[in-house]
Scaffold this motif. Structure first.
Motif, mmCIF file in Angstrom:
data_model
loop_
_atom_site.group_PDB
_atom_site.id
_atom_site.type_symbol
_atom_site.label_atom_id
_atom_site.label_comp_id
_atom_site.label_asym_id
_atom_site.label_seq_id
_atom_site.Cartn_x
_atom_site.Cartn_y
_atom_site.Cartn_z
ATOM 1 N N GLY A 86 40.819 46.518 44.063
ATOM 2 C CA GLY A 86 41.518 46.380 45.333
ATOM 3 C C GLY A 86 43.006 46.104 45.253
ATOM 4 O O GLY A 86 43.711 46.254 46.255
ATOM 5 N N ASN A 129 45.599 49.041 46.134
ATOM 6 C CA ASN A 129 45.756 49.372 47.553
ATOM 7 C C ASN A 129 46.740 48.444 48.245
ATOM 8 O O ASN A 129 47.313 48.802 49.280
ATOM 9 C CB ASN A 129 44.406 49.310 48.269
ATOM 10 C CG ASN A 129 44.497 49.790 49.701
ATOM 11 O OD1 ASN A 129 44.947 50.896 49.969
ATOM 12 N ND2 ASN A 129 44.082 48.942 50.643
ATOM 13 N N TYR A 172 37.330 45.285 36.736
ATOM 14 C CA TYR A 172 37.354 45.396 38.197
ATOM 15 C C TYR A 172 36.970 44.077 38.860
ATOM 16 O O TYR A 172 37.485 43.726 39.928
ATOM 17 C CB TYR A 172 36.457 46.542 38.669
ATOM 18 C CG TYR A 172 35.017 46.178 38.902
ATOM 19 C CD1 TYR A 172 34.556 45.850 40.172
ATOM 20 C CD2 TYR A 172 34.108 46.155 37.841
ATOM 21 C CE1 TYR A 172 33.226 45.508 40.388
ATOM 22 C CE2 TYR A 172 32.792 45.819 38.048
ATOM 23 C CZ TYR A 172 32.349 45.491 39.321
ATOM 24 O OH TYR A 172 31.040 45.146 39.523
ATOM 25 N N LEU A 214 39.004 41.736 41.381
ATOM 26 C CA LEU A 214 38.330 41.349 42.619
ATOM 27 C C LEU A 214 38.416 39.849 42.853
ATOM 28 O O LEU A 214 38.581 39.391 43.995
ATOM 29 C CB LEU A 214 36.874 41.801 42.568
ATOM 30 C CG LEU A 214 35.985 41.457 43.764
ATOM 31 C CD1 LEU A 214 36.486 42.128 45.036
ATOM 32 C CD2 LEU A 214 34.535 41.874 43.471
ATOM 33 N N MET A 250 41.344 38.636 44.944
ATOM 34 C CA MET A 250 41.582 39.303 46.218
ATOM 35 C C MET A 250 41.500 38.400 47.446
ATOM 36 O O MET A 250 41.375 38.866 48.578
ATOM 37 C CB MET A 250 40.605 40.481 46.372
ATOM 38 C CG MET A 250 40.830 41.588 45.340
ATOM 39 S SD MET A 250 42.522 42.211 45.320
ATOM 40 C CE MET A 250 42.569 43.062 46.871
ATOM 41 N N THR A 299 40.151 38.954 51.398
ATOM 42 C CA THR A 299 40.075 40.336 51.884
ATOM 43 C C THR A 299 38.653 40.752 52.252
ATOM 44 O O THR A 299 38.467 41.537 53.198
ATOM 45 C CB THR A 299 40.625 41.316 50.835
ATOM 46 O OG1 THR A 299 39.961 41.093 49.581
ATOM 47 C CG2 THR A 299 42.119 41.136 50.640
ATOM 48 N N TYR A 318 37.290 41.495 56.285
ATOM 49 C CA TYR A 318 36.687 42.758 56.719
ATOM 50 C C TYR A 318 35.320 42.540 57.341
ATOM 51 O O TYR A 318 35.016 43.069 58.423
ATOM 52 C CB TYR A 318 36.574 43.720 55.537
ATOM 53 C CG TYR A 318 35.837 44.991 55.875
ATOM 54 C CD1 TYR A 318 36.437 45.982 56.659
ATOM 55 C CD2 TYR A 318 34.527 45.188 55.450
ATOM 56 C CE1 TYR A 318 35.757 47.135 56.999
ATOM 57 C CE2 TYR A 318 33.835 46.343 55.785
ATOM 58 C CZ TYR A 318 34.450 47.316 56.561
ATOM 59 O OH TYR A 318 33.770 48.453 56.902
ATOM 60 N N THR A 354 41.095 45.301 57.619
ATOM 61 C CA THR A 354 41.336 45.747 56.252
ATOM 62 C C THR A 354 42.794 45.506 55.906
ATOM 63 O O THR A 354 43.692 46.075 56.527
ATOM 64 C CB THR A 354 41.015 47.242 56.085
ATOM 65 O OG1 THR A 354 39.625 47.457 56.401
ATOM 66 C CG2 THR A 354 41.291 47.707 54.666
ATOM 67 N N GLU A 358 46.236 45.888 54.150
ATOM 68 C CA GLU A 358 46.922 47.042 53.572
ATOM 69 C C GLU A 358 48.250 46.622 52.955
ATOM 70 O O GLU A 358 48.642 45.458 53.019
ATOM 71 C CB GLU A 358 47.153 48.123 54.650
ATOM 72 C CG GLU A 358 45.883 48.675 55.284
ATOM 73 C CD GLU A 358 45.087 49.580 54.344
ATOM 74 O OE1 GLU A 358 45.579 49.870 53.227
ATOM 75 O OE2 GLU A 358 43.973 49.996 54.719
#
Length: 393
Positions: free
Chosen positions: A145, A148, A198, A202, A205, A208, A212, A218, A220
């Protein structure tokens, strides 16, 4: 040997590049004996990495010992088993299943060393449908993530300019290894530490996922800011940009005093975290108009007198000249045969009673063959010569 809290522990490092070896670097920094296995005549590709000069290797391999060994040869695999039987940790970052293919899985190795802690760093972990895939740091960063969210919203997803996914996975691997060591101290039992790139990303993050699932939001890319967190941004001065972080209510009041406009501290548009978030754009524009009237040095000194966090956006040259870096020896010189004295970052974190150290920069390929094979495994010189001539070591 390097000093530190992990002195007396031995780690065998297999694999290459960053995801595994950075874990080995962290443990070597704090005194563990790290024996790095490299392919004969080839070595870790990191030996060749660097802008114009190969300067990555001296950092990521510092305090480590290098031996050469052909892991694809059954004789090489047998040597690994003997060495691991005398070690506390085995660290590897091959694709999942590779160690088992070489008959070096945890079941085989722990049969002779029940206390072994096997540290495994991969793109996707040891289980699950993606486990067999090749997984580089960039893929883990995208899947976890962070890609992004990195960069400006007007551009495609960016990267942070470092191999952050690899380094995070290695750091979690080191953390897991020390947790496993504490468990072994209580029970005598080793285990596997499974660190996926990954998942390491994560873990960073923040909120996040629940943002959601609970609110349908979400997150950005937002460039230099965090939406609704203000003021915390990059602002212009007469001679460059600085960063100011005054987003806490009490700090914002001090910021308003610093700006010569104390009334802004209690202004309903800015007095609370929520209000400042709602008026973030106009607030940042107002602050930027003010900072542009200052030189960066004078402004930072002024902010400091008011207790407002601010700072330059450092490059390597700034770090080398900064008095705080110097006072804490955050960057040090290390002796190196090719570079004389090589500057690099010091050992972190700092421990008061058992500080780590950089005792030496990355070793030459196979520099410690005689010590490890002779002193630890008891090979004779003729045995070592024969194995070398046959491409095993």
């Amino acid at each position: 040997m390097a000093s530190g809290a992990l002195q007396g522990l031995r780690l065998v490092e297999m694999g290459q590049l960053i995801a595994g070896p950075f874990c080995g670097q962290l443990m070597a920094d704090h005194g563990a004996e790290v024996i790095k296995i490299e392919a004969p005549g080839v070595g870790d590709p990191m030996r060749e990495w660097g802008r114009n000069k190969p300067v990555w290797w001296p950092v990521v391999a510092r305090n480590k010992k290098s031996i050469t060994l052909n892991l694809r040869d059954p004789r090489g695999q047998e040597i690994v088993r003997k060495l691991v039987a005398k070690s506390d940790f085995l660290l590897e970052n091959f694709r999942a299943g590779t160690m088992e293919k070489w008959n070096l899985g945890y079941d085989q190795l722990s049969a002779t060393n029940p206390g072994l802690i096997m540290i495994r760093v991969t793109g996707f972990g040891q289980t699950g449908p993606y486990a067999p895939r090749a997984g580089y740091g960039s893929i883990g960063e995208a899947m976890g993530g962070i890609r992004n969210l990195a960069g400006d919203p007007s551009t495609p997803p960016s990267r942070v300019g470092l191999s952050i996914g690899d380094s995070l996975a290695a750091t979690f691997a080191c953390l897991g290894a020390l947790m496993a060591l504490q468990h072994r101290n209580r029970t005598g039992q080793g285990q596997v530490v499974d660190s996926a790139i990954y998942e390491a990303v994560l873990a960073m993050m923040e909120s996040t996922i629940p943002e959601y699932t609970e609110a349908g939001f979400t997150r950005e890319r937002t460039g230099a800011i965090l939406p609704k967190v203000a003021p915390s941004n990059v602002y212009s001065t007469k001679d460059g940009e600085i960063l100011i972080a005054a987003n806490q209510d009490s700090v914002w009041k001090r910021m308003a005093e610093a700006m010569g406009r104390p009334e802004l501290g209690s202004d309903a548009r800015y007095a609370t975290h929520h209000a400042r978030g709602e008026n973030q754009v106009e607030l940042d524009a107002m602050i930027d108009a003010w900072t542009r009237t200052w030189s960066s040095g004078d402004l930072l000194a002024h902010l400091e007198t008011h207790g407002v966090p601010g700072g330059k956006i450092y490059k390597a040259s700034d770090m080398l000249e900064d008095p705080h870096f110097k006072a804490r020896e955050a960057i040090i010189k290390v002796k190196h045969p090719a570079f004389q004295n090589l500057w690099m970052q010091n050992v972190f974190p700092k421990l008061s009673e058992t500080p780590g150290e950089v005792a030496w920069a990355g070793p030459e390929l196979g520099q410690h063959n005689e010590e490890i094979y002779g002193d630890i495994l008891g090979m004779s010189r003729p045995q070592m010569t024969s194995l070398h001539d046959e491409g095993v070591i």
